[in-house]
Design an enzyme around this catalytic site. Structure first.
Site, PDB file in Angstrom:
ATOM      1  N   HIS A  63       0.819  -1.207   0.000  1.00 44.57           N
ATOM      2  CA  HIS A  63       0.000   0.000   0.000  1.00 44.57           C
ATOM      3  C   HIS A  63       0.852   1.256   0.000  1.00 44.57           C
ATOM      4  O   HIS A  63       0.437   2.288  -0.517  1.00 44.57           O
ATOM      5  CB  HIS A  63      -0.949  -0.013   1.201  1.00 44.57           C
ATOM      6  CG  HIS A  63      -2.178  -0.832   0.974  1.00 44.57           C
ATOM      7  ND1 HIS A  63      -3.450  -0.366   1.223  1.00 44.57           N
ATOM      8  CD2 HIS A  63      -2.328  -2.091   0.500  1.00 44.57           C
ATOM      9  CE1 HIS A  63      -4.332  -1.307   0.914  1.00 44.57           C
ATOM     10  NE2 HIS A  63      -3.672  -2.365   0.483  1.00 44.57           N
ATOM     11  N   ASP A  64       2.032   1.165   0.579  1.00 43.09           N
ATOM     12  CA  ASP A  64       2.946   2.298   0.541  1.00 43.09           C
ATOM     13  C   ASP A  64       3.448   2.531  -0.881  1.00 43.09           C
ATOM     14  O   ASP A  64       3.363   3.646  -1.411  1.00 43.09           O
ATOM     15  CB  ASP A  64       4.122   2.037   1.474  1.00 43.09           C
ATOM     16  CG  ASP A  64       5.105   3.189   1.499  1.00 43.09           C
ATOM     17  OD1 ASP A  64       4.658   4.357   1.554  1.00 43.09           O
ATOM     18  OD2 ASP A  64       6.326   2.938   1.454  1.00 43.09           O
ATOM     19  N   GLY A  69       5.083   5.820  -4.437  1.00 42.86           N
ATOM     20  CA  GLY A  69       6.328   5.091  -4.446  1.00 42.86           C
ATOM     21  C   GLY A  69       6.641   4.608  -3.040  1.00 42.86           C
ATOM     22  O   GLY A  69       5.948   4.937  -2.074  1.00 42.86           O
ATOM     23  N   ASP A  71       7.978   5.185  -0.159  1.00 41.65           N
ATOM     24  CA  ASP A  71       8.546   6.323   0.578  1.00 41.65           C
ATOM     25  C   ASP A  71       8.064   6.397   2.022  1.00 41.65           C
ATOM     26  O   ASP A  71       8.263   7.412   2.694  1.00 41.65           O
ATOM     27  CB  ASP A  71       8.216   7.638  -0.140  1.00 41.65           C
ATOM     28  CG  ASP A  71       6.733   7.973  -0.100  1.00 41.65           C
ATOM     29  OD1 ASP A  71       5.915   7.069   0.202  1.00 41.65           O
ATOM     30  OD2 ASP A  71       6.382   9.138  -0.381  1.00 41.65           O
ATOM     31  N   SER A  73       5.213   6.856   3.143  1.00 45.96           N
ATOM     32  CA  SER A  73       4.148   7.835   3.384  1.00 45.96           C
ATOM     33  C   SER A  73       2.946   7.202   4.080  1.00 45.96           C
ATOM     34  O   SER A  73       2.188   7.888   4.760  1.00 45.96           O
ATOM     35  CB  SER A  73       3.714   8.496   2.070  1.00 45.96           C
ATOM     36  OG  SER A  73       3.327   7.530   1.113  1.00 45.96           O
ATOM     37  N   ASP A 240      -6.872 -17.825   1.937  1.00 46.80           N
ATOM     38  CA  ASP A 240      -6.889 -19.203   1.464  1.00 46.80           C
ATOM     39  C   ASP A 240      -6.777 -20.114   2.690  1.00 46.80           C
ATOM     40  O   ASP A 240      -6.587 -19.628   3.810  1.00 46.80           O
ATOM     41  CB  ASP A 240      -5.817 -19.474   0.397  1.00 46.80           C
ATOM     42  CG  ASP A 240      -4.379 -19.548   0.924  1.00 46.80           C
ATOM     43  OD1 ASP A 240      -4.172 -19.915   2.095  1.00 46.80           O
ATOM     44  OD2 ASP A 240      -3.454 -19.259   0.149  1.00 46.80           O
TER      45      ASP A 240
END
Length: 315
Positions: A63-64, A69, A71, A73, A240
């Site tokens: 997700h970052d 990119g 970083d 964030s 799964d």
């Protein structure tokens, strides 16, 4: 790669163009040579206490990387604006405390040297290894970003995406269809809430109430979990049957029409992607090699400017 729900990877293009920076496997050789060991120990210890940690750390990294990119964030707290971690698609992210602990340990060794973005990339690798998956040498040298906006998480792809939508989002991040299929294997870890696959088991379209591509037994099980009086708060299911072990069960499930998301089952929609699903279902070694290589490519999308002293706050 997604997630909306408490599950690994729901990935997508950001509002900014990613940069591929020159990273190095021995970036901290002279400035902080024991950093990797310290991070690995933190991840191992956390996983021993909670076997959901690997899924959470891998998802954090995905997700970052797919917003601004890689970083870090996604680690920033909301301050003047609502940060990524507080966006609707990221509310189920967790295990931030593991990164905090790793940062604290590394700062004690070499203050101001190792970025939070590198810690997150290394922790994701260590999480996969802790769950029984492959090891890869993580290139290092990322910088941390200063900007984090919840509004940008609306661009994360939905688990309802079809193959062409998935291919477009990966292509816009500089990643190939091969990367798409390999990185989707991260869904072998984790848990998903009903909201991420509800579309497949109720009001699918004007012709079918249930997605005809889903195995009837899985559909029945999911309907029982996610509808009526049996539905519990935060109801959902594992990705799964071996959801705390990093293996190739995910691909075997897809071949049985038991992929959980529409975006998972969509990997059978084209001969090329179907061939790769078959390959990885039949060979865990082939999947591991492809996953490691694709993780290196994905984690090389960079965009930061500084080395944060605190992963939750910009300098």
């Amino acid at each position: 790669m997604a997630l909306v729900a408490s599950v690994l990877i729901i990935l997508f293009v950001s509002l900014v163009t990613p940069k591929l920076s020159a990273l190095s496997s021995n970036y901290y050789q002279n400035t902080c040579p024991t950093a990797e060991y310290a991070i690995t120990k933190i991840v191992r210890d956390a996983t021993k206490k909670d076997n959901t940690i690997p899924a959470a750390l891998l998802r954090l990294h995905f997700h970052d990387c797919f917003i601004r990119g890689c970083d870090a964030s996604v680690l920033l707290n909301s301050k003047k604006n609502t940060a990524e971690k507080d966006g609707p698609a990221n509310l189920s992210l967790h295990a931030f405390f593991v990164i905090d602990a790793a940062k604290k340990a590394v700062e004690a060794l070499c203050p101001g040297i190792v970025s939070c973005a590198d810690i997150l990339a290394l922790a994701a690798r260590d999480a996969v290894v802790a769950a029984g998956g492959p090891y890869w040498d993580v290139p290092k040298g990322r910088k941390d970003g200063r900007v984090s906006r919840a509004s940008e998480t609306s661009k994360l792809p939905s688990p309802t995406f079809d193959l062409s939508q998935l291919q477009q989002s990966f292509s816009q991040r500089g990643l190939s269809t091969d990367d798409l299929v390999a990185l989707s294997g991260g869904h072998t870890l984790g848990f998903s809430h009903c909201s991420s696959f509800q579309n497949r088991i109720q009001n699918f379209n004007s012709t079918h109430d249930i997605d005809p591509s889903i195995h009837p037994s899985l559909a029945g099980s999911l309907r029982s979990i996610c509808s009526g009086k049996n539905k519990a708060k935060n109801a959902g299911t594992s990705m799964d049957p071996s959801s705390t072990v990093f293996d190739n069960t995910y691909y075997k499930q897809i071949l049985q029409n038991k992929g959980l998301f529409s975006s998972d089952q969509a990997l059978l929609a084209h001969p090329k992607t179907k061939s790769l699903v078959n390959k990885y279902a039949s060979s865990k070694e082939a999947f591991y090699k492809a996953f490691a290589n694709s993780m290196i490519r994905m984690s090389s999308i960079t965009g930061g400017q500084e080395v944060r002293r605190d992963c939750r706050i910009a300098n």
